[in-house]
Motif scaffolding. Structure first.
Motif, PDB file in Angstrom:
ATOM      1  N   LYS A 170       1.030  -1.102  -0.140  1.00 21.65           N
ATOM      2  CA  LYS A 170       0.006  -0.050  -0.061  1.00 21.65           C
ATOM      3  C   LYS A 170       0.646   1.269  -0.076  1.00 21.65           C
ATOM      4  CE  LYS A 170      -4.082  -1.903   2.182  1.00 21.65           C
ATOM      5  NZ  LYS A 170      -5.192  -1.895   3.462  1.00 21.65           N
ATOM      6  N   PHE A 171       0.504   2.185  -0.720  1.00 18.74           N
ATOM      7  CA  PHE A 171       0.892   3.488  -0.778  1.00 18.74           C
ATOM      8  C   PHE A 171       0.009   4.516  -0.436  1.00 18.74           C
ATOM      9  CE2 PHE A 171       3.557   0.851  -3.320  1.00 18.74           C
ATOM     10  CZ  PHE A 171       4.965   1.251  -3.106  1.00 18.74           C
ATOM     11  N   SER A 172       0.507   5.458   0.335  1.00 16.44           N
ATOM     12  CA  SER A 172      -0.458   6.437   0.839  1.00 16.44           C
ATOM     13  C   SER A 172       0.250   7.652   0.269  1.00 16.44           C
ATOM     14  CB  SER A 172      -0.891   6.571   2.416  1.00 16.44           C
ATOM     15  OG  SER A 172      -1.783   7.705   2.791  1.00 16.44           O
ATOM     16  N   ILE A 173      -0.437   8.298  -0.620  1.00 17.27           N
ATOM     17  CA  ILE A 173       0.029   9.241  -1.427  1.00 17.27           C
ATOM     18  C   ILE A 173      -0.586  10.882  -1.208  1.00 17.27           C
ATOM     19  CG2 ILE A 173       0.808  10.418  -3.783  1.00 17.27           C
ATOM     20  CD1 ILE A 173       1.072   7.657  -4.823  1.00 17.27           C
ATOM     21  N   TYR A 174       0.111  11.857  -1.314  1.00 14.22           N
ATOM     22  CA  TYR A 174      -0.732  13.107  -0.848  1.00 14.22           C
ATOM     23  C   TYR A 174      -1.172  13.756  -2.227  1.00 14.22           C
ATOM     24  CZ  TYR A 174      -0.652  18.291  -0.078  1.00 14.22           C
ATOM     25  OH  TYR A 174      -0.993  19.570   0.015  1.00 14.22           O
ATOM     26  N   ARG A 175      -2.223  14.152  -2.267  1.00 18.41           N
ATOM     27  CA  ARG A 175      -2.993  14.536  -3.581  1.00 18.41           C
ATOM     28  C   ARG A 175      -3.595  15.742  -3.097  1.00 18.41           C
ATOM     29  NH1 ARG A 175      -4.481  10.820  -7.287  1.00 18.41           N
ATOM     30  NH2 ARG A 175      -4.269  12.771  -8.535  1.00 18.41           N
ATOM     31  N   TRP A 176      -3.391  16.829  -4.155  1.00 19.50           N
ATOM     32  CA  TRP A 176      -4.368  17.996  -4.146  1.00 19.50           C
ATOM     33  C   TRP A 176      -4.356  18.540  -5.676  1.00 19.50           C
ATOM     34  CZ3 TRP A 176      -2.292  23.505  -4.809  1.00 19.50           C
ATOM     35  CH2 TRP A 176      -3.403  24.129  -4.675  1.00 19.50           C
ATOM     36  N   LEU A 188       4.489  -5.765  -5.812  1.00 23.84           N
ATOM     37  CA  LEU A 188       5.851  -5.746  -5.688  1.00 23.84           C
ATOM     38  C   LEU A 188       6.330  -7.056  -6.759  1.00 23.84           C
ATOM     39  CD1 LEU A 188       6.925  -4.742  -2.309  1.00 23.84           C
ATOM     40  CD2 LEU A 188       5.962  -3.509  -4.133  1.00 23.84           C
ATOM     41  N   ASN A 189       5.852  -7.912  -6.912  1.00 22.15           N
ATOM     42  CA  ASN A 189       6.397  -8.769  -8.022  1.00 22.15           C
ATOM     43  C   ASN A 189       6.112  -8.311  -9.421  1.00 22.15           C
ATOM     44  OD1 ASN A 189       6.525 -10.805  -6.076  1.00 22.15           O
ATOM     45  ND2 ASN A 189       4.565 -11.525  -6.239  1.00 22.15           N
ATOM     46  N   ASP A 190       5.550  -7.380  -9.694  1.00 25.00           N
ATOM     47  CA  ASP A 190       5.465  -6.695 -11.049  1.00 25.00           C
ATOM     48  C   ASP A 190       5.796  -5.435 -11.034  1.00 25.00           C
ATOM     49  OD1 ASP A 190       4.754  -6.875 -13.691  1.00 25.00           O
ATOM     50  OD2 ASP A 190       2.654  -6.223 -13.260  1.00 25.00           O
ATOM     51  N   CYS A 191       6.567  -4.966 -10.375  1.00 23.51           N
ATOM     52  CA  CYS A 191       7.264  -3.652 -10.188  1.00 23.51           C
ATOM     53  C   CYS A 191       8.665  -3.471  -9.758  1.00 23.51           C
ATOM     54  CB  CYS A 191       6.445  -2.762  -8.882  1.00 23.51           C
ATOM     55  SG  CYS A 191       6.700  -0.927  -8.602  1.00 23.51           S
ATOM     56  N   GLY A 192       9.352  -2.629 -10.342  1.00 20.25           N
ATOM     57  CA  GLY A 192      10.602  -2.257 -10.036  1.00 20.25           C
ATOM     58  C   GLY A 192      11.008  -2.026  -8.463  1.00 20.25           C
ATOM     59  N   MET A 193      12.206  -1.806  -8.034  1.00 21.99           N
ATOM     60  CA  MET A 193      12.666  -1.941  -6.508  1.00 21.99           C
ATOM     61  C   MET A 193      12.362  -0.519  -5.835  1.00 21.99           C
ATOM     62  SD  MET A 193      16.498  -2.949  -6.797  1.00 21.99           S
ATOM     63  CE  MET A 193      16.947  -3.207  -5.172  1.00 21.99           C
ATOM     64  N   LYS A 234       4.120   3.339 -12.424  1.00 19.01           N
ATOM     65  CA  LYS A 234       3.097   2.204 -12.218  1.00 19.01           C
ATOM     66  C   LYS A 234       1.716   2.729 -12.055  1.00 19.01           C
ATOM     67  CE  LYS A 234       2.508  -2.636 -11.397  1.00 19.01           C
ATOM     68  NZ  LYS A 234       2.784  -3.239 -12.599  1.00 19.01           N
ATOM     69  N   ILE A 235       1.651   3.497 -10.906  1.00 18.10           N
ATOM     70  CA  ILE A 235       0.278   3.628 -10.455  1.00 18.10           C
ATOM     71  C   ILE A 235      -0.272   4.831 -11.385  1.00 18.10           C
ATOM     72  CG2 ILE A 235      -0.835   5.347  -8.764  1.00 18.10           C
ATOM     73  CD1 ILE A 235       1.167   3.955  -6.676  1.00 18.10           C
ATOM     74  N   LYS A 236       0.673   5.657 -11.848  1.00 13.84           N
ATOM     75  CA  LYS A 236       0.159   6.656 -12.890  1.00 13.84           C
ATOM     76  C   LYS A 236      -0.139   5.974 -14.181  1.00 13.84           C
ATOM     77  CE  LYS A 236       1.545  11.094 -15.200  1.00 13.84           C
ATOM     78  NZ  LYS A 236       0.564  11.753 -14.385  1.00 13.84           N
ATOM     79  N   ASN A 237       0.679   4.861 -14.702  1.00 12.33           N
ATOM     80  CA  ASN A 237       0.254   4.353 -16.017  1.00 12.33           C
ATOM     81  C   ASN A 237      -0.714   3.617 -15.958  1.00 12.33           C
ATOM     82  OD1 ASN A 237       2.614   5.552 -16.961  1.00 12.33           O
ATOM     83  ND2 ASN A 237       3.917   3.801 -16.890  1.00 12.33           N
ATOM     84  N   GLU A 238      -0.978   2.742 -14.695  1.00 10.02           N
ATOM     85  CA  GLU A 238      -1.904   1.669 -14.682  1.00 10.02           C
ATOM     86  C   GLU A 238      -3.234   1.914 -13.676  1.00 10.02           C
ATOM     87  OE1 GLU A 238      -0.097  -1.945 -13.609  1.00 10.02           O
ATOM     88  OE2 GLU A 238       1.566  -1.493 -15.241  1.00 10.02           O
TER      89      GLU A 238
END
Length: 290
Positions: free
Chosen positions: A41-47, A65-70, A78-82
């Motif tokens: 889980k990633f909790s990201i600031y949005r405004w 994480l199995n399908d993501c860089g380190m 990945k979040i922005k693209n998918e």
């Protein structure tokens, strides 16, 4: 021709002998075991300033994480693209060189491209823009004041002689060049300045660790001839002396530099109790320059 015919017959015979082994290998192949998803889980600031009345908030995303860089930047891309194309952040080189992806990750200012994802799946990774800065959108801080301060120190070689820059080479010894190590590597990511409490409260007057480190880089350069003028710009209560050696700047620098030491060296020179660095103003004669 007879030799070619015999060779062809021998090859066909060998292929017939191999067919059973090939069929056996094909039937006995074990399919690749599918890995269990490792959801982080990633909790990201949005405004978004274009949304009237919207207040800043945290939005959660899950990434396998199995399908993501380190690195954290890999997860953001990945979040922005998918998942959410509206997520805004800066990035460029992905190698810790450009300084674009500076942000606050789990309470520490750093570069997203150099920050490894915490593989503890039970713990959220919290991502905010650089602290105490105006926000353009989401994870993008407004660095206008930061760059204006950088411009104010005139970060370039200045000479008093009649030789024009570019016409001849300015000589610098190996020893003088070594003095720039730990200074020239600064990439102006602003991680240090935005971690400094003095800069939080006095960013309109105090230049901050990054800009002062860059200034010292030119003060100490043996080829620069404006040492006194550069120091005179700092003779007020705020430009340099708001630094209280808290050393947050050195702690968070993603390049391992020491802005606190550079500021201390500037203070020493301004006090007049320390000898000014020698300036070798020699140049390579034009007829020998290569």
């Amino acid at each position: 021709m007879a030799l070619i015919a015999r060779a062809s017959a021998l090859l066909q015979s060998n292929l017939r002998l191999l067919e059973p082994a090939v069929r056996l290998a094909a039937t006995s192949a074990v399919p690749e075991e599918k890995k269990n998803p490792r959801m982080k889980k990633f909790s990201i600031y949005r405004w978004d300033p274009e949304q009237p009345g919207q207040k800043p908030y945290l939005k959660e995303y899950e990434v396998d994480l199995n399908d993501c860089g380190m690195m954290v930047l890999d997860a953001l891309i990945k979040i922005k693209n998918e998942q959410d194309s509206t997520l805004a952040f800066r990035r460029s080189c992905r190698e810790g060189i450009c300084g674009s992806c500076s942000m606050n990750i789990n309470g520490t200012n750093t570069l997203a491209c150099l920050c490894k994802i915490d593989e503890n799946l039970g713990k959220k990774t919290k991502i905010y823009p650089l602290p105490h800065m105006f926000v353009v959108k989401d994870l993008i801080p407004d660095l206008s004041n930061f760059y204006a301060q950088y411009k104010s120190i005139e970060p370039y070689l200045k000479r008093k002689d009649e030789i024009k820059v570019g016409e001849q080479q300015f000589y610098q010894s190996v020893e003088d060049r070594a003095k720039l190590d730990g200074l020239y590597e600064c990439i102006l990511c602003a991680c240090c300045s935005t971690s400094c409490p003095s800069y939080w409260w006095n960013s309109d007057k105090y230049l901050g660790p990054a800009v002062l480190l860059q200034s010292y880089r030119w003060i100490i350069d043996s080829r620069d001839q404006y040492l006194k003028e550069r120091l005179d710009k700092f003779r007020d209560e705020f430009s340099v002396y708001r630094c209280h050696t808290i050393m947050n700047c050195t702690t968070v620098c993603p390049k391992g530099l020491n802005p606190g030491q550079a500021i201390a060296e500037i203070k020493k020179l301004m006090s007049g109790l320390w000898k000014e660095p020698s300036k070798n103003a020699s140049v390579i004669p034009a007829n020998t320059a290569q």
